[in-house]
Design a protein around this motif. Structure first.
Motif, short mmCIF file in Angstrom:
data_model
loop_
_atom_site.label_atom_id
_atom_site.label_comp_id
_atom_site.label_asym_id
_atom_site.label_seq_id
_atom_site.Cartn_x
_atom_site.Cartn_y
_atom_site.Cartn_z
N MET A 156 12.30 -75.14 70.89
CA MET A 156 12.27 -76.33 71.76
C MET A 156 11.15 -76.96 71.66
SD MET A 156 12.86 -76.51 76.00
CE MET A 156 14.51 -76.37 75.98
N ILE A 157 11.16 -78.63 71.82
CA ILE A 157 10.17 -79.39 71.49
C ILE A 157 10.04 -80.29 72.56
CG2 ILE A 157 11.35 -81.01 69.78
CD1 ILE A 157 8.50 -81.08 68.37
N SER A 158 8.93 -80.68 73.24
CA SER A 158 8.68 -81.70 74.34
C SER A 158 7.89 -82.76 73.96
CB SER A 158 8.06 -80.93 75.48
OG SER A 158 7.88 -81.69 76.64
N ASP A 159 8.31 -83.79 74.65
CA ASP A 159 7.27 -85.15 74.30
C ASP A 159 5.64 -84.92 74.81
OD1 ASP A 159 8.89 -86.67 73.22
OD2 ASP A 159 9.36 -87.89 75.05
N ALA A 217 2.98 -83.67 70.92
CA ALA A 217 4.21 -83.03 71.39
C ALA A 217 3.80 -81.49 71.39
CB ALA A 217 5.37 -83.06 70.68
N THR A 218 4.52 -80.51 72.04
CA THR A 218 4.58 -79.21 72.43
C THR A 218 5.68 -78.72 71.89
OG1 THR A 218 2.89 -79.50 74.17
CG2 THR A 218 3.70 -77.40 73.95
N GLY A 219 5.63 -77.48 71.24
CA GLY A 219 6.93 -76.65 70.62
C GLY A 219 6.84 -75.40 71.16
N MET A 220 7.98 -74.58 71.02
CA MET A 220 7.99 -73.28 71.30
C MET A 220 9.00 -72.67 70.41
SD MET A 220 10.10 -71.29 73.16
CE MET A 220 11.16 -72.46 74.16
N ILE A 221 9.08 -71.53 69.91
CA ILE A 221 10.25 -70.81 69.35
C ILE A 221 10.31 -69.41 69.97
CG2 ILE A 221 11.20 -69.84 67.40
CD1 ILE A 221 9.92 -72.03 65.86
N ALA A 222 11.33 -68.82 70.69
CA ALA A 222 11.29 -67.49 70.98
C ALA A 222 12.70 -66.98 70.85
CB ALA A 222 11.23 -67.80 72.74
N SER A 277 7.09 -83.35 83.56
CA SER A 277 8.30 -83.72 83.51
C SER A 277 8.29 -84.81 82.20
CB SER A 277 8.47 -84.77 84.60
OG SER A 277 9.72 -85.41 84.46
N GLU A 278 8.91 -84.28 81.21
CA GLU A 278 9.36 -85.15 79.77
C GLU A 278 10.53 -84.90 79.32
OE1 GLU A 278 7.92 -87.32 78.30
OE2 GLU A 278 5.70 -87.28 79.01
N ARG A 279 10.92 -85.50 78.27
CA ARG A 279 12.09 -85.31 77.43
C ARG A 279 11.80 -84.04 76.42
NH1 ARG A 279 13.06 -90.48 74.53
NH2 ARG A 279 10.55 -90.15 74.01
N GLN A 280 12.93 -83.21 76.37
CA GLN A 280 13.18 -82.06 75.42
C GLN A 280 14.23 -82.10 74.43
OE1 GLN A 280 10.26 -81.53 77.90
NE2 GLN A 280 12.21 -81.52 78.82
N SER A 281 14.13 -81.62 73.41
CA SER A 281 15.13 -81.38 72.29
C SER A 281 15.07 -79.92 71.99
CB SER A 281 14.78 -82.20 71.02
OG SER A 281 14.89 -83.38 71.52
#
Length: 126
Positions: free
Chosen positions: A38-41, A70-75, A93-97
């Motif tokens: 997941m990545i966020s604005d 942006a900030t990203g995460m892999i789990a 509160s931001e958009r995520q993909s």
């Protein structure tokens, strides 16, 4: 030994700012490995995953894709009686993909996450 293969995946994203992202679970069989990227604005996002057993291989890291903060995460976790969706709670509160996928035949597959790195590269060992 059978090589690991991706069983199924879902890809989506939010259309506006939100503090909870609802992610559809891909087709999965108990014992499969589940992986969520997941990545966020936001440049300071914290991703809180539901339930137990999650291992963040790439934990809430600040990244800069195409000159945009942006900030990203892999789990990952092992599947066990998975619900149809999961809700990831967000600190800003931001958009995520995201992409959420299941891997079958992962017996013997293991990895070591990279050390926290605020630069432009890091190495994960599999």
């Amino acid at each position: 030994m059978t090589a690991p293969t991706i069983r199924a995946y879902t890809i989506n994203g939010s259309t506006g700012g939100e503090t909870t992202s609802v992610v559809t679970t891909p087709t999965v069989v108990d014992g499969d490995k589940l992986c969520l990227g997941m990545i966020s604005d936001s440049n300071a996002q914290t991703f809180t995953l539901p339930g137990t057993g999650w291992n963040k291989f790439f934990p809430d890291e600040f990244i800069i894709p195409s000159n945009h903060q942006a900030t990203g995460m892999i789990a990952e976790r092992t599947a066990a009686s998975e619900p149809g969706t999961i809700s990831v709670t967000l600190s800003v509160s931001e958009r995520q993909s995201w992409i959420y996928f299941s891997i079958q035949d992962t017996s013997g597959l293991d990895g070591t996450p990279p050390a926290s790195n605020n630069g432009n590269s890091a190495t994960a060992t599999f």
